[in-house]
Design a protein around this motif. Structure first.
Motif, PDB file in Angstrom:
ATOM      1  N   VAL A 144       0.839  -1.200   0.000  1.00 29.70           N
ATOM      2  CA  VAL A 144       0.000   0.000   0.000  1.00 29.70           C
ATOM      3  C   VAL A 144       0.872   1.247   0.000  1.00 29.70           C
ATOM      4  O   VAL A 144       0.602   2.220  -0.715  1.00 29.70           O
ATOM      5  CB  VAL A 144      -0.958  -0.009   1.209  1.00 29.70           C
ATOM      6  N   LEU A 145       1.930   1.233   0.800  1.00 27.61           N
ATOM      7  CA  LEU A 145       2.826   2.380   0.857  1.00 27.61           C
ATOM      8  C   LEU A 145       3.460   2.627  -0.507  1.00 27.61           C
ATOM      9  O   LEU A 145       3.543   3.774  -0.983  1.00 27.61           O
ATOM     10  CB  LEU A 145       3.902   2.136   1.912  1.00 27.61           C
ATOM     11  N   ARG A 146       3.886   1.563  -1.159  1.00 28.67           N
ATOM     12  CA  ARG A 146       4.507   1.699  -2.471  1.00 28.67           C
ATOM     13  C   ARG A 146       3.520   2.268  -3.487  1.00 28.67           C
ATOM     14  O   ARG A 146       3.845   3.189  -4.244  1.00 28.67           O
ATOM     15  CB  ARG A 146       5.029   0.341  -2.961  1.00 28.67           C
ATOM     16  N   GLU A 147       2.308   1.736  -3.496  1.00 27.15           N
ATOM     17  CA  GLU A 147       1.317   2.229  -4.455  1.00 27.15           C
ATOM     18  C   GLU A 147       1.008   3.700  -4.214  1.00 27.15           C
ATOM     19  O   GLU A 147       0.880   4.487  -5.164  1.00 27.15           O
ATOM     20  CB  GLU A 147       0.029   1.406  -4.379  1.00 27.15           C
ATOM     21  N   ALA A 148       0.888   4.087  -2.953  1.00 26.24           N
ATOM     22  CA  ALA A 148       0.588   5.482  -2.638  1.00 26.24           C
ATOM     23  C   ALA A 148       1.684   6.405  -3.152  1.00 26.24           C
ATOM     24  O   ALA A 148       1.407   7.436  -3.790  1.00 26.24           O
ATOM     25  CB  ALA A 148       0.412   5.642  -1.142  1.00 26.24           C
ATOM     26  N   VAL A 149       2.939   6.055  -2.904  1.00 25.55           N
ATOM     27  CA  VAL A 149       4.041   6.922  -3.336  1.00 25.55           C
ATOM     28  C   VAL A 149       4.172   6.909  -4.857  1.00 25.55           C
ATOM     29  O   VAL A 149       4.483   7.939  -5.480  1.00 25.55           O
ATOM     30  CB  VAL A 149       5.355   6.508  -2.655  1.00 25.55           C
ATOM     31  N   GLU A 150       3.912   5.763  -5.470  1.00 30.68           N
ATOM     32  CA  GLU A 150       3.954   5.716  -6.936  1.00 30.68           C
ATOM     33  C   GLU A 150       2.887   6.624  -7.537  1.00 30.68           C
ATOM     34  O   GLU A 150       3.125   7.292  -8.554  1.00 30.68           O
ATOM     35  CB  GLU A 150       3.783   4.279  -7.426  1.00 30.68           C
ATOM     36  N   ARG A 151       1.705   6.657  -6.917  1.00 34.46           N
ATOM     37  CA  ARG A 151       0.653   7.556  -7.418  1.00 34.46           C
ATOM     38  C   ARG A 151       1.083   9.020  -7.290  1.00 34.46           C
ATOM     39  O   ARG A 151       0.851   9.821  -8.204  1.00 34.46           O
ATOM     40  CB  ARG A 151      -0.646   7.340  -6.639  1.00 34.46           C
ATOM     41  N   ILE A 152       1.693   9.348  -6.159  1.00 32.64           N
ATOM     42  CA  ILE A 152       2.163  10.725  -5.969  1.00 32.64           C
ATOM     43  C   ILE A 152       3.268  11.043  -6.972  1.00 32.64           C
ATOM     44  O   ILE A 152       3.332  12.137  -7.542  1.00 32.64           O
ATOM     45  CB  ILE A 152       2.649  10.930  -4.516  1.00 32.64           C
ATOM     46  N   GLY A 153       4.137  10.070  -7.225  1.00 30.26           N
ATOM     47  CA  GLY A 153       5.212  10.262  -8.184  1.00 30.26           C
ATOM     48  C   GLY A 153       4.681  10.478  -9.592  1.00 30.26           C
ATOM     49  O   GLY A 153       5.205  11.316 -10.341  1.00 30.26           O
ATOM     50  N   ALA A 154       3.643   9.740  -9.970  1.00 32.30           N
ATOM     51  CA  ALA A 154       3.044   9.922 -11.297  1.00 32.30           C
ATOM     52  C   ALA A 154       2.463  11.322 -11.415  1.00 32.30           C
ATOM     53  O   ALA A 154       2.560  11.956 -12.483  1.00 32.30           O
ATOM     54  CB  ALA A 154       1.965   8.861 -11.521  1.00 32.30           C
ATOM     55  N   LEU A 155       1.876  11.813 -10.335  1.00 33.54           N
ATOM     56  CA  LEU A 155       1.329  13.179 -10.350  1.00 33.54           C
ATOM     57  C   LEU A 155       2.461  14.199 -10.494  1.00 33.54           C
ATOM     58  O   LEU A 155       2.325  15.197 -11.224  1.00 33.54           O
ATOM     59  CB  LEU A 155       0.560  13.415  -9.048  1.00 33.54           C
ATOM     60  N   ALA A 156       3.582  13.934  -9.843  1.00 34.74           N
ATOM     61  CA  ALA A 156       4.713  14.855  -9.927  1.00 34.74           C
ATOM     62  C   ALA A 156       5.293  14.907 -11.337  1.00 34.74           C
ATOM     63  O   ALA A 156       5.820  15.951 -11.770  1.00 34.74           O
ATOM     64  CB  ALA A 156       5.788  14.447  -8.935  1.00 34.74           C
ATOM     65  N   ARG A 157       5.186  13.794 -12.060  1.00 29.49           N
ATOM     66  CA  ARG A 157       5.749  13.752 -13.416  1.00 29.49           C
ATOM     67  C   ARG A 157       4.791  14.253 -14.483  1.00 29.49           C
ATOM     68  O   ARG A 157       5.182  14.464 -15.625  1.00 29.49           O
ATOM     69  CB  ARG A 157       6.152  12.304 -13.758  1.00 29.49           C
ATOM     70  N   SER A 158       3.522  14.427 -14.088  1.00 23.66           N
ATOM     71  CA  SER A 158       2.507  14.789 -15.107  1.00 23.66           C
ATOM     72  C   SER A 158       2.593  16.266 -15.489  1.00 23.66           C
ATOM     73  O   SER A 158       3.201  17.077 -14.812  1.00 23.66           O
ATOM     74  CB  SER A 158       1.121  14.478 -14.557  1.00 23.66           C
TER      75      SER A 158
END
Length: 386
Positions: A372-386
């Motif tokens: 869950v922690l990994r998925e949450a940070v990956e989602r935030i990372g995708a937002l940062a790259r968008s």
């Protein structure tokens, strides 16, 4: 001796829970905001509560529910602390205890020092007691957060009557050193003030970190201090309502003993039953497993942020399951958690609620599975790259 980390429950099972963490937002949102954890309860707690339900033991909390002696034993085992159980009273939760002690030791309009960024209810609690908040922010040394003892001294010299301490500190996860606590006690004693120490995260100090209860820091701390604590954060039963007010001096004990009987009546019977089970030796292995899991996650979070959100600044906490993360460099404004929830479906705690020092920050609850922690940070990372 190695300890097997506790495993968080599957998210499908967690979504069957009805607490705030799992009901505030829709199912697509990963909830890493409120301080609830995702682990199964300690078996001793499950057994004690199950027995109570089967017996219909659902009435009023008795005059002595056993929490004081259970906590004294726990404190001796876990902190090396010599707590006199006769100096303990109980109430519904830590903030209830804090506000009642504040009412007893301050007059309306008195100023109370808080050390932001800090747990948002601290501000409300001071006001509820009729006092006025005096902010003395933590110092950021570049490698750690510390109490601003010179700032606190100036506040006390200016007439502040109490210091509301968070130890371990929420949201930074800082465990204050014995020397710092002793210096704070000396300041309070010198100005005739008191220190009220919220120690709800005390059982969650990470490996290699020594937690010092404020009352143990020095003879002066024992004289000027009040500690308020609970098993509810470490053992995840905030809804059951039980906290302890601990003193170590005749005068502070007298003040707590003089609080109205209603203060004790607010304690929930299930909270008392769960606390006795949590503080028992039978739950020590469970707590050790939880700490092992949280230790892994606090380190994993550092790696995940470095990989997916390289603009984030995160200092690994000394205690607890809460991470204080600075996202100012991402350009998401003063309250980045709002954008993250709306656009990445990850709910984090709002940084500015902890004080103006929280602008650009979020608080992340890593008391969950690594997945869950990994998925949450990956989602935030995708937002940062968008």
């Amino acid at each position: 001796m190695s300890v097997t980390p506790l495993q968080a429950l599957p998210i499908d099972e967690l979504r069957q829970r009805t607490s705030t963490k799992w009901r505030k937002y829709p199912p697509q949102v990963l909830p890493l905001f409120v301080a609830e954890t995702d682990f199964p309860p300690a078996p001793a707690i499950t057994a004690a509560l199950t027995r109570a339900v089967l017996l219909g033991d659902t009435g009023y909390t008795p005059p002595d529910p056993g929490v004081a002696t259970a906590y004294a034993s726990f404190a001796a085992r876990r902190f090396g602390s010599d707590v006199d159980s006769s100096r303990i009273r109980w109430t519904g939760d830590v903030m209830m205890g804090v506000v009642e002690i504040l009412r007893a030791v301050t007059q309306p309009g008195d100023r109370v020092v808080v050390t932001p960024p800090v747990y948002p209810p601290f501000y409300d609690t001071v006001e509820e007691a009729g006092a006025v908040v005096e902010r003395v922010p933590l110092l950021d040394t570049g490698s750690a957060w510390e109490l601003d003892l010179l700032g606190i001294e100036a506040a006390l010299a200016g007439g502040a009557r109490a210091v509301l301490l968070c130890n371990p500190h929420n949201p930074t996860g800082t465990v204050h050193s014995r020397a710092t606590l002793a210096a704070l006690a000396d300041l309070a004693a010198g100005f005739g003030a008191v220190v009220i120490s919220d120690e709800i995260h005390a059982p969650l100090a990470h490996p290699g970190v020594v937690f010092t209860p404020f009352l143990d820091a020095s003879p002066a701390a024992a004289r000027v201090g009040y500690a308020v604590t609970s098993a509810s954060k470490a053992f995840n039963f905030a809804g059951l309502k039980c906290a302890l007010m601990v003193t170590a001096d005749d005068e502070t004990t007298r003040i707590v003993k003089a609080l109205p009987d209603e203060v004790e009546w607010r304690t929930g019977l299930f909270g008392a039953i769960a606390s006795v089970a949590a503080f028992s030796e039978e739950s020590d292995a469970w707590l050790d497993g939880l700490l092992a899991a949280l230790d892994q996650n606090r380190l994993l979070l550092a790696d995940l942020l470095a990989e997916h959100v390289p603009g984030a600044r995160y200092r690994i906490p000394d205690a607890g399951f809460l991470a204080w993360v600075d996202l100012s460099d991402l350009g998401w404004g003063d309250n980045p958690a709002v954008k993250i929830r709306r656009e990445a479906d990850v709910a984090l705690h709002l940084g500015p609620l902890f004080g103006t020092e929280g602008k650009g920050h979020v608080r992340i609850n890593f008391g969950c599975s690594p997945e869950v922690l990994r998925e949450a940070v990956e989602r935030i990372g995708a937002l940062a790259r968008s």
